[in-house]
Design an enzyme around this catalytic site. Structure first.
Site, mmCIF file in Angstrom:
data_model
loop_
_atom_site.group_PDB
_atom_site.id
_atom_site.type_symbol
_atom_site.label_atom_id
_atom_site.label_comp_id
_atom_site.label_asym_id
_atom_site.label_seq_id
_atom_site.Cartn_x
_atom_site.Cartn_y
_atom_site.Cartn_z
ATOM 1 N N ARG A 1 38.092 38.844 34.075
ATOM 2 C CA ARG A 1 37.728 38.856 35.042
ATOM 3 C C ARG A 1 37.298 37.018 35.746
ATOM 4 O O ARG A 1 36.926 36.621 35.175
ATOM 5 C CB ARG A 1 36.347 39.604 35.530
ATOM 6 C CG ARG A 1 36.004 39.736 37.103
ATOM 7 C CD ARG A 1 35.551 40.142 37.698
ATOM 8 N NE ARG A 1 34.654 39.639 38.580
ATOM 9 C CZ ARG A 1 34.549 41.211 39.385
ATOM 10 N NH1 ARG A 1 34.526 42.126 38.824
ATOM 11 N NH2 ARG A 1 33.932 40.701 40.396
ATOM 12 N N ARG B 1 40.229 37.462 43.456
ATOM 13 C CA ARG B 1 39.852 38.243 42.108
ATOM 14 C C ARG B 1 40.886 38.855 40.675
ATOM 15 O O ARG B 1 41.550 39.067 41.300
ATOM 16 C CB ARG B 1 38.747 38.727 41.952
ATOM 17 C CG ARG B 1 39.077 39.601 42.493
ATOM 18 C CD ARG B 1 38.586 39.925 44.159
ATOM 19 N NE ARG B 1 37.338 39.285 44.686
ATOM 20 C CZ ARG B 1 36.494 39.456 45.177
ATOM 21 N NH1 ARG B 1 35.657 40.622 44.501
ATOM 22 N NH2 ARG B 1 34.846 38.726 45.418
ATOM 23 N N ASP C 1 38.678 44.248 40.323
ATOM 24 C CA ASP C 1 37.442 44.189 41.153
ATOM 25 C C ASP C 1 37.637 46.039 40.396
ATOM 26 O O ASP C 1 38.713 46.993 40.499
ATOM 27 C CB ASP C 1 38.123 44.655 42.034
ATOM 28 C CG ASP C 1 36.098 43.613 42.190
ATOM 29 O OD1 ASP C 1 35.630 43.377 41.994
ATOM 30 O OD2 ASP C 1 36.765 43.456 44.110
ATOM 31 N N ASP D 1 35.181 49.558 41.380
ATOM 32 C CA ASP D 1 33.708 49.997 41.750
ATOM 33 C C ASP D 1 33.937 51.182 42.321
ATOM 34 O O ASP D 1 35.123 52.119 42.190
ATOM 35 C CB ASP D 1 34.353 49.446 43.609
ATOM 36 C CG ASP D 1 34.441 48.040 44.162
ATOM 37 O OD1 ASP D 1 33.382 47.055 43.570
ATOM 38 O OD2 ASP D 1 34.625 47.497 44.779
#
Ligand code: ROI
Length: 164
Positions: free
Chosen positions: A84, A93, A96, A98
């Protein structure tokens, strides 16, 4: 006791499609959990600074016996394993992951806000969720179809199923 959990995936660096495919493979290997389905792949313009590449986004549905916090540990491991990189606030990025929804629970802890805080304003979260489950109800926020309807259009595009 298993819980249905919706996970959001996003990447705009270092071969985003490969990042998403690898992440889904890693989701399959999380202990005490089972990957049920994924939304397919979406392309979305960046929310945040505009001088960064478009994102690829997806959502996954898993069933897990892990608590939300233990699942978060697993997701952070996967993010870190995939190297990451995160340069600036709301910037580009590598990956990710989530937790968008954890069953029908509403959680406000040090590490977690569930449902995910920005969910209702983010097409790149709502559209993948809707494709996974058009009848979804988002705890405290309402029906996915109404949330999609009310969300400002950003130009998200469905690319198709994910080949893995
Ligand atoms: N923008 C898009 N389109 N997709 C994302 O996954 C995403 N993730 C983020 C920020 C930087 C807010 N912008 C994004 O974290």
């Amino acid at each position: 006791m298993t819980v249905k959990v919706y996970i959001g995936l996003g990447s705009n660096l270092h071969n985003p499609e490969q990042q998403i495919v690898s992440a889904l493979q890693s989701l399959r290997e999380i202990k005490a959990s089972r990957l049920i389905n994924n939304s397919g792949l979406f392309r979305s313009p960046p929310m945040g600074p505009q001088d960064q590449p478009d994102y690829l986004n997806a959502a996954a549905l898993i069933e897990t016996e892990l608590t939300a916090e233990l699942l978060l540990d697993q997701l952070q491991n996967i993010e870190n394993t995939q190297g990451r990189v995160r340069s600036r606030r709301w910037g580009e990025r590598t990956l990710d992951l989530d937790i968008l929804l954890y069953g029908d629970e509403v959680i406000h802890s040090e590490r977690l806000t569930i449902p995910h805080a920005g969910l209702a304003l983010r097409e790149f979260v709502l559209h993948p969720l809707q494709r996974l489950n058009p009848a979804l109800n988002v705890p405290g926020k309402g029906k996915i179809i109404d949330l999609v309807e009310a969300c400002p259009a950003s130009g998200i595009e469905y690319l198709g199923p994910i080949n893995d």
